[in-house]
Every structure is written in C-alpha cells, then in structure tokens.
Design an enzyme around this catalytic site. Structure first.
Site, PDB file in Angstrom:
ATOM      1  N   ARG A  50       0.853  -1.196   0.000  1.00 28.77           N
ATOM      2  CA  ARG A  50       0.000   0.000   0.000  1.00 28.77           C
ATOM      3  C   ARG A  50       0.885   1.240   0.000  1.00 28.77           C
ATOM      4  O   ARG A  50       1.286   1.731   1.059  1.00 28.77           O
ATOM      5  CB  ARG A  50      -0.909   0.003   1.232  1.00 28.77           C
ATOM      6  CG  ARG A  50      -1.883  -1.169   1.264  1.00 28.77           C
ATOM      7  CD  ARG A  50      -2.688  -1.143   2.558  1.00 28.77           C
ATOM      8  NE  ARG A  50      -3.650  -2.234   2.618  1.00 28.77           N
ATOM      9  CZ  ARG A  50      -4.450  -2.472   3.666  1.00 28.77           C
ATOM     10  NH1 ARG A  50      -4.380  -1.680   4.739  1.00 28.77           N
ATOM     11  NH2 ARG A  50      -5.291  -3.476   3.650  1.00 28.77           N
ATOM     12  N   ASP A  52       1.866   5.140  -0.198  1.00 28.91           N
ATOM     13  CA  ASP A  52       1.205   6.327   0.321  1.00 28.91           C
ATOM     14  C   ASP A  52       0.915   7.344  -0.788  1.00 28.91           C
ATOM     15  O   ASP A  52       1.383   7.204  -1.918  1.00 28.91           O
ATOM     16  CB  ASP A  52       2.079   7.000   1.376  1.00 28.91           C
ATOM     17  CG  ASP A  52       2.189   6.171   2.650  1.00 28.91           C
ATOM     18  OD1 ASP A  52       1.267   5.387   2.930  1.00 28.91           O
ATOM     19  OD2 ASP A  52       3.200   6.325   3.364  1.00 28.91           O
ATOM     20  N   ARG A 198      10.886   6.002   3.953  1.00 31.61           N
ATOM     21  CA  ARG A 198      10.991   7.459   4.001  1.00 31.61           C
ATOM     22  C   ARG A 198      11.647   7.930   5.294  1.00 31.61           C
ATOM     23  O   ARG A 198      12.385   8.927   5.310  1.00 31.61           O
ATOM     24  CB  ARG A 198       9.614   8.088   3.831  1.00 31.61           C
ATOM     25  CG  ARG A 198       9.058   7.951   2.408  1.00 31.61           C
ATOM     26  CD  ARG A 198       7.590   8.328   2.339  1.00 31.61           C
ATOM     27  NE  ARG A 198       7.359   9.664   2.870  1.00 31.61           N
ATOM     28  CZ  ARG A 198       6.153  10.101   3.243  1.00 31.61           C
ATOM     29  NH1 ARG A 198       5.086   9.302   3.146  1.00 31.61           N
ATOM     30  NH2 ARG A 198       6.008  11.322   3.705  1.00 31.61           N
TER      31      ARG A 198
END
Length: 249
Positions: A50, A52, A198
């Site tokens: 999934r 972002d 990230r």
C-alpha cells in the site's frame, strides 16, 4: 473464477495512495473502476503493498479474480484503454493459480528513493524527486546505511499509524549511490513498516549533510523511539520498483 496477476506502473502524484478511500482518487480504485467497465461486478484488486499518497510504482504487483476467462493480452489492452487518462498502466498480466496472493506470496519488496541534490530545482522531475538545494555526501550516507541492515527493532523508523503487529523486521539491503544528478537510496526486505523507507532516507540525509555520523544512526536505531528519527523524507521521491515471488524464475 480465474485469477490474474498484473504488474503495474503509476505516477502517484494525483492519488491519495494505492488503497481505495471514500471520496478520494486512488490507484486501486482507478483499476477496479476500469475492470468494472468491462462487465465485472464489484471487482476487488489485491496489491503487494500500500504505497502512500504521492509515492510512485514502477513494478507494483496485484491480483484480481474475474467472472470470465480472458486472453491476458486482450485483458491488459482493455484495462489500459479504460484507465486513460489516469497515469496508471498495466504492463504485464497472466493467469495464476488461486493459491497466489499478491501480498502474502511476496518474498521481497524493492524500493528506490531519488534525491536531486542540486542548486537548481527540477522542472520535469519536480514531483518525482526530493529536491535538496545543496550537495550531499553519498559515501557517508552509504556507510551510515550499513548500520541499519539486518534484523532489528525498527520502532524508531516506524510511523505512529503503522498497523504492523511487530516493529521487528529484516532489512536485507540499504545502499546509497550517485546516478547522474541524483542520489539513489535502494532498500530491499520481505516487508516494510509504514513510512519505514521514508524515515530511513530522511535520517540518512542527516549523514549526507555531515550532521550525523554512522554512530548517531546506530544510536537512533537502538533507541527504539520514534522521537530519535530524523525528518521523514517527502513521498514524491519514493518508488516501489519490484516485488519478488517464488515462481518468477
């Protein structure tokens, strides 16, 4: 019902992310809506990961069960025709056994993060890289990254909204190199925590700036405390590059 595995690329800029969300554009919804226009009632697409909002896909993998059998090349052409003008493209489809699951059958996921460290801002790539207006030391970033590989508690690099049952993961690869105008960070693991890549990149940037040493990175990891993480890198530089499965040869 025949099951089809598809490989997908997309520009994540206009989407709220991979997962369907009420009232928002998503990659999953774009493909499901395209399939529904081919006569499939309430299609459900299962993705390998999934991503972002703003994150891109170069090799996202998903599967879907259909009510009728299609020739893969005709199905791919039909879906792509319905997807236009969305920046989403299916570039491979084939029928698979119903034991295949895009998420749970995955053996490894590979991500890439691109930093444009130049004095001039990007024009064509402004939604596809993280622009940093000064030079980073990619060698220092790579050395610090090696402190993070292996089997660890990654609480420091985990979003507070992460739904994973455990913060313990095995990071198989975290490399940093320069490619032309960009600093490239490549990460590989069987699975990742929410915002893990990230968070790692944002922390490694501190090493690239000379603000943190490899020892500082190691201490942040060992702290197992989200407050020890550096700034989280923005989404637009992140790409899901590839997902590996046992039958890929």
């Amino acid at each position: 019902m025949p099951r089809y595995r598809m490989t997908i690329e997309y520009d994540g800029s206009p989407f709220s992310g991979w997962q369907r969300q009420a009232g928002q554009a998503s990659v999953q919804a774009a493909i499901e809506d395209a399939v529904s226009r081919l006569g499939q009632s309430e299609p459900t697409l299962f993705g390998a990961g999934r991503t972002d909002a703003g994150v891109h896909g170069l090799g996202q993998v998903a599967h879907i069960d259909l009510e009728k059998t299609w020739l893969p090349e005709k199905l791919m052409a039909a879906i792509n025709a319905q997807l236009r003008p969305d920046p989403v493209s299916v570039f491979d489809i084939h029928e698979v056994d119903d034991s295949f699951h895009a998420r749970f059958s995955a053996l490894a996921r590979h991500y890439e993060y691109r930093i444009r460290d130049s004095r001039t801002p990007p024009a064509l790539d402004r939604h596809r890289v993280w622009w940093v207006p000064y030079r980073l030391d990619e060698a220092a970033m790579h050395a610090a990254a090696q402190e993070l590989t292996g089997h660890h508690d990654f609480t420091t690099f985990r979003s507070s909204q992460c739904q994973s049952k455990s913060p313990v993961k095995t990071l198989d690869r975290l490399d940093v190199c320069r490619d032309g105008r960009d600093v490239i960070v490549r990460a590989s693991a069987r699975s990742f925590l929410h915002n893990q890549v990230r968070s790692l990149v944002g922390t490694l940037k501190l090493a690239g700036e000379g603000k943190w040493s490899a020892a500082d990175i190691r201490e942040a990891l060992q702290a197992a405390d989200r407050s020890a993480c550096g700034p989280v890198a923005p989404p637009q530089g992140l790409y899901l590059v590839r997902v590996d499965y046992s039958d890929d040869g």
